[in-house]
Design a protein around this motif. Structure first.
Motif, mmCIF file in Angstrom:
data_model
loop_
_atom_site.group_PDB
_atom_site.id
_atom_site.type_symbol
_atom_site.label_atom_id
_atom_site.label_comp_id
_atom_site.label_asym_id
_atom_site.label_seq_id
_atom_site.Cartn_x
_atom_site.Cartn_y
_atom_site.Cartn_z
ATOM 1 N N ASP A 1 0.825 -1.203 0.000
ATOM 2 C CA ASP A 1 0.000 0.000 0.000
ATOM 3 C C ASP A 1 0.864 1.259 0.000
ATOM 4 O O ASP A 1 0.634 2.198 -0.778
ATOM 5 N N ILE A 2 1.880 1.276 0.850
ATOM 6 C CA ILE A 2 2.765 2.444 0.912
ATOM 7 C C ILE A 2 3.561 2.589 -0.382
ATOM 8 O O ILE A 2 3.756 3.708 -0.892
ATOM 9 N N TYR B 1 3.460 5.712 -2.891
ATOM 10 C CA TYR B 1 4.707 6.397 -3.243
ATOM 11 C C TYR B 1 4.845 6.536 -4.763
ATOM 12 O O TYR B 1 5.199 7.618 -5.268
ATOM 13 N N LYS B 2 4.534 5.466 -5.504
ATOM 14 C CA LYS B 2 4.632 5.528 -6.959
ATOM 15 C C LYS B 2 3.609 6.504 -7.536
ATOM 16 O O LYS B 2 3.910 7.253 -8.480
ATOM 17 N N ARG B 3 2.397 6.497 -6.955
ATOM 18 C CA ARG B 3 1.390 7.443 -7.427
ATOM 19 C C ARG B 3 1.825 8.886 -7.167
ATOM 20 O O ARG B 3 1.606 9.788 -7.989
ATOM 21 N N ALA B 4 2.421 9.120 -6.005
ATOM 22 C CA ALA B 4 2.905 10.465 -5.685
ATOM 23 C C ALA B 4 3.998 10.898 -6.656
ATOM 24 O O ALA B 4 4.035 12.051 -7.105
ATOM 25 N N LEU B 5 4.896 9.964 -6.993
ATOM 26 C CA LEU B 5 5.938 10.283 -7.978
ATOM 27 C C LEU B 5 5.325 10.622 -9.344
ATOM 28 O O LEU B 5 5.741 11.581 -9.999
ATOM 29 N N ALA B 6 4.329 9.815 -9.755
ATOM 30 C CA ALA B 6 3.683 10.064 -11.043
ATOM 31 C C ALA B 6 2.957 11.411 -11.041
ATOM 32 O O ALA B 6 3.027 12.171 -12.015
ATOM 33 N N ASP B 7 2.254 11.705 -9.949
ATOM 34 C CA ASP B 7 1.555 12.997 -9.857
ATOM 35 C C ASP B 7 2.549 14.155 -9.898
ATOM 36 O O ASP B 7 2.294 15.177 -10.551
#
Length: 220
Positions: free
Chosen positions: A77-78, A82-88
């Protein structure tokens, strides 16, 4: 006398050695006794934590397995967040760069729109003088004025092109609602339906963005 003194000295030395030996022995072994006494509770505690039966061992293994699975789910989950935050963050960076580039490219858009009216006026003035103007005095002055207006209009067109502002004159082209604005429709022999057959007012694009649509007539 010397023999008595020597004998007395030997006896005193023997007594001194025998009185000191027990103390040394006690002092030497006291730490080891304390260490052994300290190790015994630790061994008893470790023996208490170990499962006594196979069932308890299985329960403990199951509990540890569930705990490991829970930790794996939290990690996944974390990691996903983290990957979504990087993509955003990357999308925001690209969007900001695009906005900066657009701001640089289209900062003169309003100014260009105002100059288009000047260009239309110069074009109308140049077309208002007939090509076969006389060579007499008045005609010569009119001809010079006509040439000056045409040169000014051509120079203004070069300035437009240098800054990415290009005209759109779509005669005999397919009608494009993004670049053209239809004023009327009419039947024209030999013209395909949806083709531009008349241009009432030239349009303009600034770096592939429509600044002013061309006013056209379309074939039925």
């Amino acid at each position: 006398m010397a023999l008595k003194a020597y004998t007395f000295g030997r006896i005193a030395k023997y007594l001194a050695d025998t009185t000191l030996r027990p103390n040394l022995t006690i002092k030497t072994f006291r730490p080891s006794v304390r260490a052994l006494s300290a190790e015994k509770p630790a061994e008893s505690e470790s023996n208490d934590k170990l499962p006594a039966t196979i069932e308890e061992c299985h329960k403990q293994i199951e509990s540890l397995t569930n705990e490991v699975n829970s930790i794996k789910e939290q990690f996944n989950d974390i990691n996903d967040k983290y990957k979504r935050a990087l993509a955003d963050g990357e999308n925001v960076r690209k969007r900001m760069l695009k906005q900066v580039e657009d701001a640089k490219s289209f900062a003169i858009q309003s100014f260009c729109k105002d100059l288009l009216e000047v260009a239309d006026t110069l074009t109308a003035a140049a077309e208002s003088i007939p090509e076969g103007a006389g060579a007499e005095a008045e005609g010569g002055a009119l001809r010079a004025l006509h040439d000056g207006v045409r040169l000014t209009r051509a120079q203004l067109g070069q300035v437009f092109a240098r800054h990415g502002l290009v005209p759109v004159s779509p005669l005999r082209e397919k009608f494009d609602p993004n670049l053209h604005e239809a004023l009327f429709q009419q039947e024209v022999e030999g013209a395909e339906s949806g083709t531009v057959v008349a241009v009432s007012k030239v349009g303009y694009k600034l770096h592939e963005r429509c600044v002013r649509p061309a006013l056209v007539g379309v074939a039925k």
